[in-house]
Design a protein around this motif. Structure first.
Motif, mmCIF file in Angstrom:
data_model
loop_
_atom_site.group_PDB
_atom_site.id
_atom_site.type_symbol
_atom_site.label_atom_id
_atom_site.label_comp_id
_atom_site.label_asym_id
_atom_site.label_seq_id
_atom_site.Cartn_x
_atom_site.Cartn_y
_atom_site.Cartn_z
ATOM 1 N N GLY A 135 0.676 -1.231 0.076
ATOM 2 C CA GLY A 135 -0.092 0.074 -0.001
ATOM 3 C C GLY A 135 0.929 1.335 0.028
ATOM 4 O O GLY A 135 1.962 1.225 0.139
ATOM 5 N N GLN A 160 -5.893 -0.174 1.955
ATOM 6 C CA GLN A 160 -4.929 -1.539 2.025
ATOM 7 C C GLN A 160 -5.155 -2.457 3.027
ATOM 8 O O GLN A 160 -5.092 -1.879 4.455
ATOM 9 C CB GLN A 160 -3.575 -0.973 1.884
ATOM 10 C CG GLN A 160 -2.504 -2.293 1.640
ATOM 11 C CD GLN A 160 -1.850 -2.917 3.125
ATOM 12 O OE1 GLN A 160 -1.753 -2.248 3.872
ATOM 13 N NE2 GLN A 160 -2.233 -4.125 3.251
ATOM 14 N N THR A 164 -7.098 5.879 -0.817
ATOM 15 C CA THR A 164 -6.258 4.637 -0.795
ATOM 16 C C THR A 164 -6.762 3.753 0.200
ATOM 17 O O THR A 164 -7.246 4.022 1.404
ATOM 18 C CB THR A 164 -4.624 5.113 -0.297
ATOM 19 O OG1 THR A 164 -4.619 5.343 1.081
ATOM 20 C CG2 THR A 164 -4.339 6.424 -1.050
#
Lengths: 404, 242
Positions: free
Chosen positions: A21, A241, A239
């Motif tokens: 990530g 992860q 984002t």
């Protein structure tokens, strides 16, 4: 030499980047949040929270075994509606039960990366759910983690224990309202599935375009236990992860992971990691990814260490735009004889033949694409109560999911 | 209903159909015979409007409109339906849901019952279906769609005797064979190799296709008998000498 404390380990790791990530600058987020008022009943929650919860499949009504809602850093309600299940906020649970020290940070390392370190250094907030020995619930425990303040770093640490022979269904919706411009959500979860116990855990995420998300999950499954883990994220996120790790520690333990992603932007790195460490264990991981934009990395790792373990991975991606990327990484690690491990991975576009077939029935190209995409995302999830299955279906079959 | 005028069609630059002429009136059902690879399926796919099938010259008229450049879904909405020879499976799309999508007013349960296909209602369309099951799935969808002109690409291949009867009955229903000929408005065109299906349904006229052209037309039974006796070319030489 004494074992370093959780705090000491976390302190050491506060700058440690995660293995996967993009890197998040924790300093750019605020760690203090304004406290919220607690409520006695889910009905009393602010309507904006109830609405947001509903949007991630969490209908806070009587048809549940209990509820947990956390607004920013405040657990506003933690309530069980059924004798077989105990639900508490984590800080209270840690005070009440000394034995929880045997579970706390045992499946996720506080020094795994800077995110776990950050959670370990913060006051505990999150849920403690315990399915009591032999008690089987049909209605799910519903929880909602609500990030309602812009720029906040929301930290959550959950523990679930399914005691011997129990059955527990949990549905967790994590969401931000539209007005939150930016935020970070870090959630540590540790699930203990004891002998012959069964957990289904369904997590639905709906974040904003400037929200970063780092769940950290560790699961252990004892003899005869089973896990059905479902993760659904269909809305834009900056984002995200996550790489939950399950260890099949006892004979005959079973784990199944289903991941459904619809990506339109951002960077999403998801997967599951299963260690098959006992005889007759089996694991399955199925991921379906549709990208009309953004980057999705779909991981799957299975490690078989004893004879007789069976594992299957399936990563299938539909890439519907020039702007998107789907990177599928299935990994099988066999470390014993007599294993049965397999995977299938495919990334491609919608088959023309399927499109034409539906168009020959009178569907426009857009309608046909939408039908195919929704069908693709409709993962058949086994072992869930019918009601929960339907709720998941409602989420994945929304009309607003279209091709590019 | 349908009029095809001097139609030439190519696939991937290779010409397959050469100047096909065909006229199917309202209420008529025609059968199309011919050896493998002669262009029968190409003709059906070109009428359906599959983009890979490029019309080089000629035109396709349907209900008085030139549909040669029309998209597939427009043609379908105008009343053209097709049972595919080898349709694809669609993951996650249940047959009963597809019926509703095709026609929200269709009586799904009755249609499924007519084709003895109820257990497949909750299955993904064509996924893991046997050859014969695929054919019944196609008929179910067409009965929901209720096209005015139906094309059937080998509806009898891979189907056992019991189910051929069901499929024949469905075709009769789609082409209104239970109605007096003068009252019929729906039409059909079917491809069959051995003519088994013709024992259970009625065709009014038949055509033989060789090398991308229709070379002979006439009574379905006569043509089929000749083909069985002397092969496709022998049939043409006998019934339709140049």
């Amino acid at each position: 030499m004494p074992v370093p404390s959780v705090e000491a380990r976390a302190k050491e790791a506060h700058k440690k980047k995660a293995l996967y990530g993009t890197d998040v600058d924790l300093e750019s987020y605020e760690s203090e949040a304004k406290p919220h008022e607690k409520v006695q009943d889910a009905e009393e929650l602010p309507s904006v929270v109830k609405k947001a919860a509903l949007d991630v499949g969490v209908k806070l009504d009587k048809e549940s075994s209990g509820a947990y809602v956390q607004m920013d850093q405040t657990p506003v309600i933690a309530k069980s509606l059924y004798d077989g299940v105990e639900i508490m906020d984590m800080a209270s649970a840690l005070k009440k039960y000394d034995y929880l020290q045997d579970y706390w940070w045992k499946l996720v390392a506080p020094d795994a990366d800077k995110y776990t370190a950050d959670v370990a250094q913060s006051p505990p907030a999150g849920y403690f759910i315990r399915a009591k020995k032999g008690m089987k619930t049909v209605f799910p425990v519903k929880s909602c983690l609500y990030l309602g303040s812009t720029n906040l770093n929301q930290r959550v640490h959950n523990v679930i224990i399914a005691e011997k022979g129990s059955e527990l269904h949990v549905i967790t919706g994590c969401t931000t309202p539209a007005h939150v411009q930016r935020g970070l959500h870090v959630g540590v979860s540790e699930f203990f599935i004891q002998k012959n116990a069964k957990i289904s855990f369904t997590m639905i995420h709906s974040w904003g375009k400037e929200v970063e998300v780092r769940p950290r999950t560790g699961i252990t499954i004892a003899e005869g236990g089973s896990l059905s883990n479902n993760y659904i994220c269909l809305r834009p996120v900056k984002t995200l992860q996550t790489f939950p790790t399950a260890t099949l520690a006892g004979r005959g333990a079973v784990a199944s992971f289903n991941t459904v992603i619809y990506s339109s932007m951002g960077n999403i790195d998801v997967g599951s990691n299963v260690n098959l460490n006992a005889p007759d264990t089996s694991a399955e991981s199925i991921s379906r990814v549709v990208s009309v934009g953004g980057e999705v990395i779909a991981r799957g790792r299975m490690t078989g260490t004893v004879p007789g373990a069976r594992a299957h991975l399936e990563c299938v991606g539909l890439l519907l735009s020039e702007k998107g990327r789907i990177y599928s990484i299935p990994e099988l690690d066999g470390r014993s004889k007599d294993l049965d491990m397999s995977h299938e991975a495919a990334v491609g576009r919608i088959s023309e033949e399927e499109l034409e077939y539906l168009m020959a029935r009178g569907l426009s190209s857009e309608e046909a694409t939408s039908v195919i995409v929704r069908g693709f995302l409709d993962v058949e999830i086994k072992g869930l109560p019918e009601e929960l299955k339907q709720e998941i279906r409602n989420i994945t079959q929304r009309e607003d999911l279209k091709g590019a | 209903m349908l009029e095809i005028v001097d139609l030439s069609v190519s696939i991937g630059g290779k010409q397959v159909l050469n100047g096909v002429n065909l006229r199917i009136g309202p209420g008529e059902t025609h059968a199309l015979f011919g050896p493998n690879g002669t262009g029968k399926t190409t003709l059906l796919n070109a009428i359906a409007g599959i983009p890979r099938y490029v019309v080089e010259s000629g035109r396709i008229m349907f209900k008085g409109q030139d549909i040669t450049r029309m998209s597939m879904d427009q043609r379908a909405r105008l009343g053209i339906g097709m049972a595919f020879q080898r349709p694809p499976a669609i993951r996650g799309l249940k047959l009963k849901d597809l019926i509703k999508i095709i026609n929200p007013k269709a009586d799904g349960p009755t249609i499924l019952k007519e084709l003895d296909f109820e257990p497949f209602a909750n299955r993904d369309v064509n996924r893991g279906f046997s050859g014969g099951e695929v054919k019944r799935s196609e008929m179910v969808q067409l009965l929901a769609q209720q096209p005015d002109f139906v094309m059937l690409d080998e509806p009898d291949s891979g189907v056992d005797l019991e189910n051929i009867k069901l499929i024949g009955e469905a075709i009769n229903q789609l082409t209104e064979k239970d109605t007096r000929p003068s009252k019929r408005t729906k039409s059909g065109l079917l491809i069959t190799h051995f003519g088994h299906i013709l024992e259970y349904m009625k065709a009014d006229r038949a055509h033989v296709m060789l090398n991308g052209s229709i070379v002979c037309s006439g009574n379905p039974k006569e043509i089929l008998d000749q083909i069985k006796k002397s092969g496709y070319e022998g049939c043409v030489a006998c019934l339709c000498p140049a």
